[in-house]
Write a protein that holds these residues in place. Structure first.
Motif, PDB file in Angstrom:
ATOM      1  N   VAL A 213      11.967   3.800 -47.507  1.00  0.00           N
ATOM      2  CA  VAL A 213      10.935   4.823 -47.390  1.00  0.00           C
ATOM      3  C   VAL A 213      11.028   5.469 -46.019  1.00  0.00           C
ATOM      4  N   SER A 214      11.287   6.780 -45.992  1.00  0.00           N
ATOM      5  CA  SER A 214      11.337   7.551 -44.755  1.00  0.00           C
ATOM      6  C   SER A 214      10.409   8.740 -44.907  1.00  0.00           C
ATOM      7  N   SER A 215       9.517   8.955 -43.957  1.00  0.00           N
ATOM      8  CA  SER A 215       8.583  10.063 -44.106  1.00  0.00           C
ATOM      9  C   SER A 215       9.294  11.411 -44.021  1.00  0.00           C
ATOM     10  N   ILE A 216      10.409  11.478 -43.306  1.00  0.00           N
ATOM     11  CA  ILE A 216      11.166  12.724 -43.173  1.00  0.00           C
ATOM     12  C   ILE A 216      12.486  12.617 -43.934  1.00  0.00           C
ATOM     13  N   GLN A 217      13.035  13.769 -44.304  1.00  0.00           N
ATOM     14  CA  GLN A 217      14.251  13.792 -45.104  1.00  0.00           C
ATOM     15  C   GLN A 217      15.451  13.264 -44.323  1.00  0.00           C
ATOM     16  N   LEU A 218      16.332  12.584 -45.043  1.00  0.00           N
ATOM     17  CA  LEU A 218      17.571  12.086 -44.454  1.00  0.00           C
ATOM     18  C   LEU A 218      18.720  13.069 -44.672  1.00  0.00           C
ATOM     19  N   LEU A 219      18.939  13.483 -45.914  1.00  0.00           N
ATOM     20  CA  LEU A 219      20.147  14.235 -46.238  1.00  0.00           C
ATOM     21  C   LEU A 219      20.013  15.742 -46.048  1.00  0.00           C
ATOM     22  N   SER A 220      18.913  16.317 -46.445  1.00  0.00           N
ATOM     23  CA  SER A 220      18.732  17.751 -46.250  1.00  0.00           C
ATOM     24  C   SER A 220      18.460  18.005 -44.765  1.00  0.00           C
TER      25      SER A 220
ATOM     26  N   GLY B 213      14.114  29.248 -50.978  1.00  0.00           N
ATOM     27  CA  GLY B 213      15.447  28.686 -50.836  1.00  0.00           C
ATOM     28  C   GLY B 213      15.783  28.344 -49.398  1.00  0.00           C
ATOM     29  N   GLU B 214      16.708  27.387 -49.235  1.00  0.00           N
ATOM     30  CA  GLU B 214      17.213  26.992 -47.926  1.00  0.00           C
ATOM     31  C   GLU B 214      18.541  26.285 -48.118  1.00  0.00           C
ATOM     32  N   GLU B 215      19.304  26.198 -47.075  1.00  0.00           N
ATOM     33  CA  GLU B 215      20.615  25.557 -47.158  1.00  0.00           C
ATOM     34  C   GLU B 215      20.452  24.043 -47.280  1.00  0.00           C
ATOM     35  N   ASN B 216      21.118  23.470 -48.262  1.00  0.00           N
ATOM     36  CA  ASN B 216      21.164  22.021 -48.439  1.00  0.00           C
ATOM     37  C   ASN B 216      22.462  21.678 -49.161  1.00  0.00           C
ATOM     38  N   PRO B 217      23.471  21.231 -48.437  1.00  0.00           N
ATOM     39  CA  PRO B 217      24.783  20.967 -49.053  1.00  0.00           C
ATOM     40  C   PRO B 217      24.781  19.807 -50.039  1.00  0.00           C
ATOM     41  N   TYR B 218      23.711  19.034 -50.078  1.00  0.00           N
ATOM     42  CA  TYR B 218      23.679  17.845 -50.924  1.00  0.00           C
ATOM     43  C   TYR B 218      22.730  17.970 -52.114  1.00  0.00           C
ATOM     44  N   ILE B 219      22.189  19.150 -52.334  1.00  0.00           N
ATOM     45  CA  ILE B 219      21.149  19.317 -53.346  1.00  0.00           C
ATOM     46  C   ILE B 219      21.680  19.030 -54.754  1.00  0.00           C
ATOM     47  N   VAL B 220      20.822  18.400 -55.556  1.00  0.00           N
ATOM     48  CA  VAL B 220      21.106  18.150 -56.970  1.00  0.00           C
ATOM     49  C   VAL B 220      19.945  18.740 -57.768  1.00  0.00           C
TER      50      VAL B 220
END
Length: 339
Positions: A214-221, A292-299
């Motif tokens: 559990v992380s309050s902030i995003q890891l990958l985006s 929209g925003e850049e996120n190279p890992y989005i699914v």
């Protein structure tokens, strides 16, 4: 020569396929729900919908109340408003409750180690969560903690991180419309030395089939310019290496903060499954104008409706069905991860 496949072979394949699908559909799953960004002054319309999924536990992902303040009486009162909501009281009656904070329940917008009332705030969060008075997190700095949930002999380990108490300074963006930019590599920390040692122990000793971080902030985006692990790129590398060396099974991230919901997935070198970051936010208010925003890992697609996250654990087939649900329990997104 023309070869004609016997009709019965095709029929047999169809039957086998149907049996396989049937076995999946009849497999028992066990649910845990989570969410973030719940303004105590706004009506949370999701509690009954969450409850329809019969989760055994609820995880607060941060911004559990909105109370940017140095007045601990005000923070305490805001937690009381949240906790005494009639729908919430009914919801938590038969569930395990755990979670973390983000900045607005911590007490300082985008705040970190510099917040002078963090120890007082820590105790108020633990009171809100119903944390036992003798729990380890009552006597150490930071709200990080873990819990193993047993499902008919199967284990899910919930590893709750604290991304506020120890977090050092972030870097404001220069010559950009974004709010923040990454620190120079190696500069600063999110978790702090003691929490990193604790996390290594938690992952290395885990015998759970699934490990939920559990992380309050995003890891990958990490391209949007707001708070995220990407502002400390060396700590992303450290976590990914730890997941590999610890050999923890079925580990993935759940996060909040952004007032949107989305799935991100990344192939990590030497990790034998994709690393997923499932963001669910917010419960009472969302980024409705998201374009929209850049996120190279989005699914899949980004959801900008009120939402909560649902994790369904399928121990038989070693997979997690991750779902975004909205008002009236509407399914807004799904990602099935095989481990």
């Amino acid at each position: 020569m023309i070869f004609i496949r016997p009709k019965f072979t095709y029929q047999l394949a169809v039957i086998i396929s149907l049996i396989t699908l049937s076995s999946y559909s009849q497999t028992k799953t066990y649910s845990i729900a989570f969410g973030s960004c719940d303004n105590q002054r706004l009506k949370n319309e999701l509690w009954k919908s969450i409850d329809e999924n019969h989760p055994v536990a609820w995880i607060w992902g941060g911004d559990d109340v909105y109370s940017d303040t140095e007045d601990m009486n005000e923070l305490k009162e805001n937690y009381a408003i949240q906790k005494n909501d009639s729908d919430y009281l009914q919801f938590i009656a038969n569930k395990q409750i755990l979670g973390t904070w983000d900045d607005h329940d911590y007490g300082l917008n985008d705040g970190g180690e510099e917040y002078q009332y963090k120890r007082e705030s820590q105790q108020l969060l633990l009171d809100f969560l119903g944390t036992a008075k003798d729990a380890p997190e009552r006597f150490r700095d930071g709200v990080y903690n873990s819990r193993v949930i047993n499902f008919d002999g199967n284990k899910v380990k919930i590893i709750v991180l604290d991304t506020r108490f120890f977090r050092t300074a972030v870097t404001k963006s220069v010559n950009s419309k974004k709010r923040l930019q990454p620190n120079p590599y190696g500069q600063g920390t999110i978790l702090g030395e003691a929490q990193w040692k604790w996390l290594e122990e938690e992952l290395s000793t885990s015998d759970a089939q699934f490990n939920v971080i559990v992380s309050s902030i995003q890891l990958l985006s990490d391209k949007h310019g707001f708070e995220c692990w990407g502002n400390f790129p060396h700590e992303i590398d450290q976590l990914e290496k730890l997941l590999v060396t610890s050999k923890a099974k079925g580990a993935f991230i759940i996060s909040g903060d952004r007032h949107i919901a989305t799935f991100s997935s990344k192939k990590v070198t030497n990790l034998n499954y994709p690393l997923v970051d499932f963001t669910s936010s917010g419960l009472t208010h969302v980024y409705s104008s998201f374009s929209g925003e850049e996120n190279p890992y989005i699914v899949g697609k980004v959801v900008s409706e009120k939402n909560f996250g649902l994790l369904q654990f399928d121990f038989t087939n070693n997979r997690v069905i991750m779902q975004i649900h909205g008002l009236e329990n509407k399914l807004l997104g799904e990602h099935i991860q095989q481990y």
